[in-house]
Design an enzyme around this catalytic site. Structure first.
Site, PDB file in Angstrom:
ATOM      1  CG  HIS A 156      -1.377  -1.162   1.153  1.00  0.00           C
ATOM      2  ND1 HIS A 156      -2.957  -1.607   0.769  1.00  0.00           N
ATOM      3  CD2 HIS A 156      -0.561  -2.466   2.434  1.00  0.00           C
ATOM      4  CE1 HIS A 156      -3.223  -2.888   1.321  1.00  0.00           C
ATOM      5  NE2 HIS A 156      -2.031  -3.083   1.782  1.00  0.00           N
ATOM      6  CB  SER A 277      12.608  22.933 -14.983  1.00  0.00           C
ATOM      7  OG  SER A 277      12.063  24.063 -14.713  1.00  0.00           O
ATOM      8  CE  LYS A 283      10.372  20.204 -10.808  1.00  0.00           C
ATOM      9  NZ  LYS A 283       9.316  19.713 -10.607  1.00  0.00           N
ATOM     10  CD  GLU A 290       7.936  12.999 -15.276  1.00  0.00           C
ATOM     11  OE1 GLU A 290       6.980  12.907 -14.875  1.00  0.00           O
ATOM     12  OE2 GLU A 290       8.543  12.915 -15.936  1.00  0.00           O
TER      13      GLU A 290
END
Ligand code: ARG
Length: 461
Positions: A156, A277, A283, A290
């Site tokens: 979980h 970024s 970043k 992804e």
């Protein structure tokens, strides 16, 4: 240019329809297989006495030459010639005149497109298996490097029990090993020759179909001509193998995305596999992971798309079947690319094992060991579970962890606790204890690395 079916038609094809039905923009990817299939067919026709040795020779030479031009990018495909098969045949006729028109004797585009696609699937299944193997070897390598490092295991996404980092890695080895078996099965399903099936009923020439299959490196001929031209199961098998592989890659990517956050910090992604970024200077984004995760969606779509296309098709060939190609090409390219990029990324990832070790101090991950300790002392498991639950609730209130406990303090919760419980509550003791086959004990994990290494050695794919 005149259509091959012009004999029966009074008017030429509407321009819009020509564009609508054309597939050459994508099925040109089958060109090399189409050439191979045509050469095998020409040789089979020669055996059957339909072509002379000289004719076969000339056909073969010209087909090889066309193949080389396609490979070099100097061949011009024409949309008005509909598909890759007719483009190649037209070029053949243009160069060889009458002889070019003989090649299609005893053949239909229905068995032709099937053999092309089968060869494509067989080759791409092999490439996917190579990609999987490379990824599994990286996983094994990383697992060997980090044997001994412990991380929190999750259920979980809540801290559950300590596991070896290598155990986590090897879980993915298992998945990618099963994926290879699925691709092997898809390759085997594709591994038969439909040539000789003709349009649907077989052909009235004495074609030696075993010979054709042998020339193409296929295991043998298909047994039913109607099934042969309408079967796309082998593509579905490939798409399913690709979809499941993408699901595994996506889950791994998801974990890497989570583990590379400032909050977790278990992994540091290699700079070469991350992006920055355009506005936020701090970043470092996990775009590669992804995108792998994102691309699993399109591969699922490819599988569903063909399943839906196939549903309700009457036998045998229907033009709907042309819609099998784009999903197949897309899935093949996507899964092979994603395997490559994931292997590259995983090889260069830094695992911050100190950070993992610090994370283990939170979350009471040895609570089950504490309960098992009480069981060892005669308490039933349910009661032990409740007792430890009370300890956890109390410590949580105080903002403390198990490390703050003394044997005396523990005795307040149960008289069964003794000094040796302190050792039981350590992460090392917890993983050591899980020495069941398949468990996370270091000795077991080392054994599994050996076992997996042996599997990789003996099975070359
Ligand atoms: N381009 C077609 C396909 O991909 C080739 C077979 C066409 N056969 C036919 N009878 N129209 O399915």
């Amino acid at each position: 240019m005149k259509k091959p079916w012009a004999g029966r038609f009074g008017a030429t094809t509407d321009k819009k329809v020509e564009e609508f039905t054309a597939s050459v923009a994508f099925d040109r990817q089958l060109a090399a297989y189409d050439i191979a299939g045509s050469i095998a067919h020409a040789r089979t026709l020669a055996r059957a006495g339909v072509l002379t040795a000289d004719e076969t020779d000339r056909l073969e030479r010209t087909l090889t030459q066309i193949g080389a031009e396609i490979e070099a990018g100097t061949f011009t495909f024409r949309d008005d010639l509909e598909d890759v098969h007719m483009n190649i045949e037209a070029a053949l006729s243009q160069r060889l005149g009458d002889l070019g028109g003989k090649l299609h004797t005893g053949r239909s585009r229905n068995d032709q497109v099937s053999v092309d696609t089968r060869l494509f699937v067989k080759e791409r299944a092999g490439r996917a298996m190579d990609g999987l193997k490379r990824l599994r070897l990286v996983i094994l390598d990383r697992a060997e490097q980090h044997i001994g490092a412990v991380m929190p295991g999750y259920t979980h996404l809540q801290p559950a029990q300590p596991v070896l980092l290598s155990h986590w890695l090897l879980a993915y080895w298992e998945m990618f090993h099963r994926d290879a078996a699925r691709f092997r099965a898809a390759g085997n399903a594709a591994d038969v020759s439909p040539l000789g099936s003709g349009a649907l009923a077989g052909v009235p020439y004495t074609l030696d179909r075993d010979y054709t299959a042998g020339l193409l490196g296929l295991s043998g001929p298909t047994a039913n001509s109607m099934d042969a031209v309408s079967d796309r199961d082998f593509i579905l098998d490939f798409l399913f193998a690709a979809a499941v592989t993408m699901m595994h890659l996506s889950r791994l990517s998801e974990e890497l995305v989570i583990f590379s956050t400032a909050e977790f910090g278990y992994v540091i992604l290699p700079d070469g596999y991350a992006t920055g970024s355009s506005i936020m200077p701090q970043k470092k984004n996990p775009d590669t992971a992804e995108l792998v995760r994102g691309k699993s969606g399109r591969v699922y779509g490819d599988l569903i798309s063909l399943l839906v296309t196939m549903k309700g098709l009457p036998m045998t060939y229907n033009r709907d079947l042309q819609e099998d190609k784009e999903p197949l090409f897309d899935a093949a390219r996507t899964v092979i690319d994603c395997l490559g990029v994931t292997a590259g990324m995983l090889a260069k990832i830094t695992f911050d094992t100190d950070r993992m070790s610090r994370a283990l101090a939170k979350g009471f991950v040895t609570a089950t060991d504490c309960a098992d300790y009480l069981v060892g002392r005669g308490m039933n498991f349910r009661e032990a579970h409740e007792t430890v639950g009370r300890i956890v609730a109390q410590l949580e209130k105080e903002g403390k962890g198990f490390e703050s406990l003394s044997p005396e303090r523990l005795k307040e919760f149960s008289a069964l606790f003794d000094r040796d419980v302190i050792q039981i509550l350590t992460v090392d003791s917890s993983v050591q204890a899980r020495s069941v086959f398949g468990g996370t004990a270091p000795s077991r994990v080392a054994e599994m690395i050996e076992r997996a290494t042996a599997v990789e050695k003996e099975d070359m794919t």
